[in-house]
Design an enzyme around this catalytic site. Structure first.
Site, mmCIF file in Angstrom:
data_model
loop_
_atom_site.group_PDB
_atom_site.id
_atom_site.type_symbol
_atom_site.label_atom_id
_atom_site.label_comp_id
_atom_site.label_asym_id
_atom_site.label_seq_id
_atom_site.Cartn_x
_atom_site.Cartn_y
_atom_site.Cartn_z
ATOM 1 N N CYS A 65 0.846 -1.196 0.000
ATOM 2 C CA CYS A 65 0.000 0.000 0.000
ATOM 3 C C CYS A 65 0.885 1.251 0.000
ATOM 4 C CB CYS A 65 -0.903 -0.007 1.232
ATOM 5 S SG CYS A 65 -1.978 1.435 1.290
ATOM 6 N N CYS A 69 0.688 4.830 6.905
ATOM 7 C CA CYS A 69 0.066 4.675 8.230
ATOM 8 C C CYS A 69 1.039 3.917 9.149
ATOM 9 C CB CYS A 69 -1.253 3.921 8.105
ATOM 10 S SG CYS A 69 -2.312 4.576 6.790
ATOM 11 N N CYS A 72 0.610 0.216 10.259
ATOM 12 C CA CYS A 72 0.097 -0.790 9.325
ATOM 13 C C CYS A 72 1.165 -1.688 8.702
ATOM 14 C CB CYS A 72 -0.697 -0.116 8.217
ATOM 15 S SG CYS A 72 -1.529 -1.358 7.191
ATOM 16 N N CYS A 109 -16.571 -8.832 5.767
ATOM 17 C CA CYS A 109 -15.934 -7.540 5.496
ATOM 18 C C CYS A 109 -14.676 -7.740 4.659
ATOM 19 C CB CYS A 109 -15.597 -6.874 6.821
ATOM 20 S SG CYS A 109 -14.786 -5.290 6.603
ATOM 21 N N CYS A 140 -19.574 -5.788 3.861
ATOM 22 C CA CYS A 140 -18.855 -4.585 4.269
ATOM 23 C C CYS A 140 -17.571 -4.538 3.454
ATOM 24 C CB CYS A 140 -18.541 -4.659 5.760
ATOM 25 S SG CYS A 140 -17.553 -3.258 6.344
ATOM 26 N N CYS A 200 -19.177 2.378 9.055
ATOM 27 C CA CYS A 200 -18.393 1.712 10.093
ATOM 28 C C CYS A 200 -17.142 2.561 10.265
ATOM 29 C CB CYS A 200 -18.046 0.292 9.643
ATOM 30 S SG CYS A 200 -16.905 -0.555 10.761
ATOM 31 N N ARG A 272 -17.500 -2.175 18.250
ATOM 32 C CA ARG A 272 -16.812 -3.448 17.971
ATOM 33 C C ARG A 272 -15.471 -3.526 18.668
ATOM 34 N NH1 ARG A 272 -16.635 -3.694 12.596
ATOM 35 N NH2 ARG A 272 -18.777 -4.406 12.659
HETATM 36 N N1 SAM Z 1 -6.551 0.609 3.231
HETATM 37 C C1 SAM Z 1 -7.820 0.951 3.727
HETATM 38 C C2 SAM Z 1 -7.792 2.110 4.675
HETATM 39 O O1 SAM Z 1 -6.796 2.308 5.361
HETATM 40 O O2 SAM Z 1 -8.783 2.842 4.742
HETATM 41 C C3 SAM Z 1 -8.546 -0.207 4.362
HETATM 42 C C4 SAM Z 1 -7.799 -1.227 5.198
HETATM 43 S S1 SAM Z 1 -7.017 -0.631 6.677
HETATM 44 C C5 SAM Z 1 -5.977 -1.981 7.105
HETATM 45 C C6 SAM Z 1 -8.332 -0.601 7.855
HETATM 46 C C7 SAM Z 1 -8.039 -0.188 9.273
HETATM 47 O O3 SAM Z 1 -7.359 -1.221 9.975
HETATM 48 C C8 SAM Z 1 -7.165 1.019 9.518
HETATM 49 O O4 SAM Z 1 -7.838 2.223 9.353
HETATM 50 C C9 SAM Z 1 -6.759 0.831 10.972
HETATM 51 O O5 SAM Z 1 -7.685 1.471 11.820
HETATM 52 C C10 SAM Z 1 -6.835 -0.684 11.158
HETATM 53 N N2 SAM Z 1 -5.493 -1.253 11.416
HETATM 54 C C11 SAM Z 1 -4.527 -1.453 10.503
HETATM 55 N N3 SAM Z 1 -3.408 -1.945 11.067
HETATM 56 C C12 SAM Z 1 -3.680 -2.067 12.394
HETATM 57 C C13 SAM Z 1 -2.926 -2.512 13.518
HETATM 58 N N4 SAM Z 1 -1.656 -2.898 13.398
HETATM 59 N N5 SAM Z 1 -3.511 -2.512 14.724
HETATM 60 C C14 SAM Z 1 -4.804 -2.098 14.856
HETATM 61 N N6 SAM Z 1 -5.557 -1.666 13.833
HETATM 62 C C15 SAM Z 1 -5.003 -1.636 12.615
HETATM 63 C C1 DTB Z 2 -10.984 -2.120 11.638
HETATM 64 O O1 DTB Z 2 -11.280 -1.098 12.296
HETATM 65 N N1 DTB Z 2 -10.134 -3.057 12.031
HETATM 66 C C2 DTB Z 2 -9.982 -4.077 11.004
HETATM 67 C C3 DTB Z 2 -11.017 -3.628 9.935
HETATM 68 N N2 DTB Z 2 -11.470 -2.374 10.443
HETATM 69 C C4 DTB Z 2 -10.640 -3.576 8.527
HETATM 70 C C5 DTB Z 2 -8.592 -4.259 10.538
HETATM 71 C C6 DTB Z 2 -7.605 -4.574 11.620
HETATM 72 C C7 DTB Z 2 -6.284 -4.834 10.989
HETATM 73 C C8 DTB Z 2 -5.242 -5.300 11.951
HETATM 74 C C9 DTB Z 2 -3.932 -5.517 11.300
HETATM 75 C C10 DTB Z 2 -3.940 -6.575 10.232
HETATM 76 O O2 DTB Z 2 -4.467 -7.698 10.447
HETATM 77 O O3 DTB Z 2 -3.337 -6.345 9.176
HETATM 78 FE FE1 SF4 Z 3 -2.700 1.288 3.402
HETATM 79 FE FE2 SF4 Z 3 -2.600 0.124 5.770
HETATM 80 FE FE3 SF4 Z 3 -2.937 2.741 5.633
HETATM 81 FE FE4 SF4 Z 3 -4.937 1.092 4.830
HETATM 82 S S1 SF4 Z 3 -4.123 1.309 6.887
HETATM 83 S S2 SF4 Z 3 -4.176 2.931 3.768
HETATM 84 S S3 SF4 Z 3 -3.726 -0.610 3.992
HETATM 85 S S4 SF4 Z 3 -1.110 1.610 4.952
#
Ligand code: SAM
Ligand code: DTB
Ligand code: SF4
Length: 334
Positions: A65, A69, A72, A109, A140, A200, A272
């Protein structure tokens, strides 16, 4: 300025969109037992007391990606060992959704590691949404930023919910993400709402944010023109290789307080208990449910990280006398 607890209590359970920071901080500052009791009261006024909504996640497009973030594992900016994969085939997604339904999930989702979806990807995702709905599951998706037109396309495909998190307060946001602004997130939420999709939207606790940042995140969510139907409260999963791999541990009771305040501020939402459950004891999860959390991600994977396995969750629900919540259409007999 401090707000008397009595004043805060008087407004508990009503649907408001005008919370001040002082009021939200006063909710947090209450003795733990008072806060939990208040949250449980709001919960019982608006929800069946012993039911939990269960969503299963699938990463339909993993890794690489372009966003940065800091939490992530899928960001291309960090070495986390997550591979780069292309968009899954529709048939494979259908199989995963069928397995989730068989295990007891009511919502499926689909998450994609996009900054924003491209038109050709969205055409495939539309087919995935149709397949999920044909199985009788709620759908979702979380695909990054959307234009109003893209949100309408997803709605027309039958999508029920769109997940797009604010993640943290506007003030702390810049320390976590530099590649898109808070306002862009709010714009996507507005487009999603305008298209008639259910929202959500939540955040992450444990990124080094202050108590005030947590209050501001929940306040921003509650002061949106409409409350999100679903509010994921994630506890940071600290993934090696990300800048937040060594983030300080969140106090467990402070995390429960976040669930409780979310419940009080957004009485009708499904709060959630999201990422981070695998590392939580059953007792901590029970406290979160007591504080008003009434939804979980169910199934052994989140997107790229682990989640409690189905057997552990089923045992936990049984021990607590919690039952899965049927989805709206199912409970209406549709
Ligand atoms: N890429 C899209 C976005 O960021 O909008 C959708 C997928 S993204 C992985 C969805 C959400 O997962 C993020 O906004 C964040 O709140 C959550 N998330 C990602 N990595 C995480 C982590 N290591 N621990 C907790 N929540 C996480
Ligand atoms: C949300 O708030 N938490 C979920 C879902 N929306 C998409 C994602 C959590 C991701 C945790 C890190 C991972 O598994 O990559
Ligand atoms: Fe990309 Fe992860 Fe950020 Fe979603 S949360 S925009 S997958 S870097």
């Amino acid at each position: 300025m401090s707000v008397a607890i009595g004043e805060v209590s008087a407004s508990v359970g009503t649907i408001r969109h005008d919370w001040s920071l002082e009021e939200v901080r006063a909710l947090f500052a209450q003795p733990f037992m008072d806060l939990i009791l208040q949250a449980q009261g709001v919960h019982r006024a608006h929800h069946p007391p012993n039911a939990v909504q269960m969503s299963t996640l699938l990463s339909i497009k993993t890794g690489a990606c372009p966003e940065d973030c800091a939490y992530c594992p899928q960001s291309i900016h960090y070495e986390t060992g997550v591979g780069r994969e292309t968009l899954m085939e529709v048939a494979a997604v259908r199989e995963c959704a069928a397995r989730a339904r068989a295990a007891g999930a009511t919502r499926f989702c689909m998450g994609a590691a996009y900054r924003a979806p491209k038109a050709r990807d969205l055409d495939v995702i539309v087919q995935m949404i149709r397949a999920v709905r044909e199985l009788g599951l709620e759908s979702c998706a979380t695909l990054g930023m959307l234009t109003p037109q893209q949100a309408r396309q997803l709605k027309e495909a039958g999508l029920d919910y769109y997940n797009h998190n604010l993640d943290t307060s506007a003030e702390f946001y810049g320390a976590i993400i530099s590649t898109r602004t808070y306002q862009q997130r709010l714009d996507t939420l507005e487009a999603v709402r305008a298209a008639g999709l259910k929202v959500c939207c939540g955040g992450i606790i444990g990124m080094g944010e202050s108590a005030q940042d947590r209050a501001q995140l929940l306040r921003t969510l509650a002061n949106l023109p409409e409350h999100p139907e679903s509010v994921p409260i994630n506890r940071l999963v600290k993934v090696p290789g990300t800048p937040l791999a060594e983030a300080p541990e969140v106090d467990a009771f402070d995390f429960v307080r976040c669930c409780a305040v979310a419940r009080i501020l957004m009485p009708r939402a499904h709060v959630r208990l999201s990422a981070g459950r695998e590392a939580m004891s059953d007792e901590l999860q029970a406290l979160c449910f007591l504080a008003g959390a009434n939804s979980i991600f169910y199934g052994e994977r989140l997107l790229t990280t682990g989640n409690p396995d189905v057997a552990r969750d089923q045992a936990l629900l049984k021990r607590l006398g919690l039952t899965p919540l049927p989805h709206e259409a199912a409970s209406a007999g549709a």
